[in-house]
Write a protein that holds these residues in place. Sequence first.
Motif, PDB file in Angstrom:
ATOM      1  N   ALA A  58       0.834  -1.206   0.000  1.00  0.00           N
ATOM      2  CA  ALA A  58       0.000   0.000   0.000  1.00  0.00           C
ATOM      3  C   ALA A  58       0.870   1.258   0.000  1.00  0.00           C
ATOM      4  O   ALA A  58       0.556   2.238  -0.696  1.00  0.00           O
ATOM      5  N   ALA A  59       1.965   1.243   0.758  1.00  0.00           N
ATOM      6  CA  ALA A  59       2.863   2.398   0.791  1.00  0.00           C
ATOM      7  C   ALA A  59       3.533   2.612  -0.564  1.00  0.00           C
ATOM      8  O   ALA A  59       3.664   3.751  -1.031  1.00  0.00           O
ATOM      9  N   LEU A  62       0.898   4.008  -2.936  1.00  0.00           N
ATOM     10  CA  LEU A  62       0.639   5.409  -2.617  1.00  0.00           C
ATOM     11  C   LEU A  62       1.760   6.293  -3.148  1.00  0.00           C
ATOM     12  O   LEU A  62       1.511   7.362  -3.717  1.00  0.00           O
ATOM     13  N   THR A  65       1.424   6.544  -6.898  1.00  0.00           N
ATOM     14  CA  THR A  65       0.265   7.368  -7.232  1.00  0.00           C
ATOM     15  C   THR A  65       0.590   8.847  -7.060  1.00  0.00           C
ATOM     16  O   THR A  65       0.273   9.669  -7.928  1.00  0.00           O
ATOM     17  N   LEU A  66       1.216   9.196  -5.953  1.00  0.00           N
ATOM     18  CA  LEU A  66       1.587  10.594  -5.727  1.00  0.00           C
ATOM     19  C   LEU A  66       2.616  11.070  -6.748  1.00  0.00           C
ATOM     20  O   LEU A  66       2.573  12.214  -7.191  1.00  0.00           O
TER      21      LEU A  66
END
Length: 84
Positions: A58-59, A62, A65-66
């Motif tokens: 998940a990290a 993320l 995505t950022l």
Amino acid sequence: MEQQNTPQTQTMSVTDWLINLVLVAIPLVGIVLLFVWAFGNDGNLTRKNWAKANLLLAAIMLGFTLLIILPIFGLAIFGIASQQ
């Protein structure tokens, strides 16, 4: 020498995995449970490692995505500001 079947080393059944997947799919509850299972002092070692892997994934997602979204929004804002 026979290995003891403690709750920490016990094999998780298919039902246990299905329950875990359903609980993790609940918004906010799933994140909290992943942290509890990953960093709690007791619990099944397989579930602990699975929770750590999910949090790491998940990290990473993320971060990607950022890395993709922020420049797009930055360019969009810069384009709108430069037109005025």
